[in-house]
Design an enzyme around this catalytic site. Sequence first.
Site, mmCIF file in Angstrom:
data_model
loop_
_atom_site.group_PDB
_atom_site.id
_atom_site.type_symbol
_atom_site.label_atom_id
_atom_site.label_comp_id
_atom_site.label_asym_id
_atom_site.label_seq_id
_atom_site.Cartn_x
_atom_site.Cartn_y
_atom_site.Cartn_z
ATOM 1 C CG HIS A 57 -0.395 0.034 2.540
ATOM 2 N ND1 HIS A 57 0.406 -0.966 3.057
ATOM 3 C CD2 HIS A 57 -0.477 0.972 3.533
ATOM 4 C CE1 HIS A 57 0.766 -0.665 4.284
ATOM 5 N NE2 HIS A 57 0.258 0.529 4.595
ATOM 6 C CG HIS A 59 0.242 4.204 4.851
ATOM 7 N ND1 HIS A 59 -0.489 3.496 5.766
ATOM 8 C CD2 HIS A 59 -0.546 5.250 4.463
ATOM 9 C CE1 HIS A 59 -1.676 4.079 5.939
ATOM 10 N NE2 HIS A 59 -1.727 5.138 5.145
ATOM 11 C CG ASP A 61 5.164 2.560 7.279
ATOM 12 O OD1 ASP A 61 4.269 3.068 6.573
ATOM 13 O OD2 ASP A 61 4.906 1.758 8.198
ATOM 14 C CG HIS A 62 4.081 -0.515 4.235
ATOM 15 N ND1 HIS A 62 4.119 -1.836 4.629
ATOM 16 C CD2 HIS A 62 3.651 0.197 5.301
ATOM 17 C CE1 HIS A 62 3.729 -1.920 5.893
ATOM 18 N NE2 HIS A 62 3.434 -0.697 6.317
ATOM 19 C CG HIS A 115 -3.978 0.286 6.826
ATOM 20 N ND1 HIS A 115 -3.808 0.710 8.116
ATOM 21 C CD2 HIS A 115 -2.818 0.577 6.180
ATOM 22 C CE1 HIS A 115 -2.592 1.229 8.246
ATOM 23 N NE2 HIS A 115 -1.971 1.169 7.085
ATOM 24 C CG ASP A 138 0.525 -1.513 7.654
ATOM 25 O OD1 ASP A 138 1.351 -2.413 7.858
ATOM 26 O OD2 ASP A 138 0.804 -0.294 7.703
ATOM 27 C CG HIS A 176 4.047 -2.439 11.040
ATOM 28 N ND1 HIS A 176 4.952 -1.426 11.250
ATOM 29 C CD2 HIS A 176 3.238 -2.026 10.021
ATOM 30 C CE1 HIS A 176 4.707 -0.428 10.398
ATOM 31 N NE2 HIS A 176 3.667 -0.767 9.640
HETATM 32 ZN ZN LIG Z 1 0.076 1.516 6.553
#
Ligand SMILES: [Zn+2]
Length: 275
Positions: A57, A59, A61-62, A115, A138, A176
């Site tokens: 996705h 975001h 951090d991905h 999410h 996530d 995570h």
């Molecule tokens: Zn995320």
Amino acid sequence: MKIHPVPVRDDNYAYILQSSVDGSAVFVDPYDVDAVSSAATKLGISKDKVVGLLTTHHHHDHSGGNDAFSKSFPGKPVFGGSDQIPALTEKVADGDSVNNLLQGVDIKCLSTPCHTQDHICYHVVDSSTGKQGVFTGDTLFISGCGRFFEGTPTEMLSAMDKLSSLPADTLVYCGHEYTQSNVAFSAAILPPSEPAISQLVKDLQDKKNGGVTTGIYTIEDEKKHNPFMRCRDQVVKDKLVELGAAGAGGKVESEVEVMRLLRELKNGGQVKANI
Ligand SMILES: [Zn+2]
């Protein structure tokens, strides 16, 4: 097929998905491309064997390593569910198959909006051994689920239903390492006498697998030790009523309501078992 988790950032997991046929590999959410590349080198995967990238996705951090990936591995495809994903070359949708990327590995895209709306889980099957895994980003965590940043409880319920319908022995590779916090919540919701939740608590206390919880639990395990996968279960409904979460009426009418209340309680951070 081999799946190697690579811890990146504070608590994210990137992955290297490798073919057993020719040793070629795909990176999944490689936020830190240097770290994932050097993990690949240590595994004996040379640079020319890296054939693409799967993004769960948008975001940061991905997907934050996607630009660096396309500089390091020019011309290699970058998969994902929307144009919000940096360096995207292959937009995928629910039910798409990616079968020509990695020899001997069938990759199926499962859209799980909630999410984020562009969230894709990737179900991977080794075509010779039948071994299976799912990269859940996530959406699904071990004993938990992602926050509903762009979606509704109805959508997360559908996502959990979709992942529940995967073969029972599919291993879960999440985005995570949130398991400690998730289990503190789950152990306060699920009856402590149930073997799956007590086993998970014990695994954490024993630091089984060095405290790395990704890639060792299956979809079948999640259906037992993850309350977000048990929204239709009377035990969970009764617990919400007992905790007073159901409001003045004292009733929980639907599985969507269970999902909404579970997420609200988890976000509130007050319902926790001492584990
Ligand atoms: Zn995320």
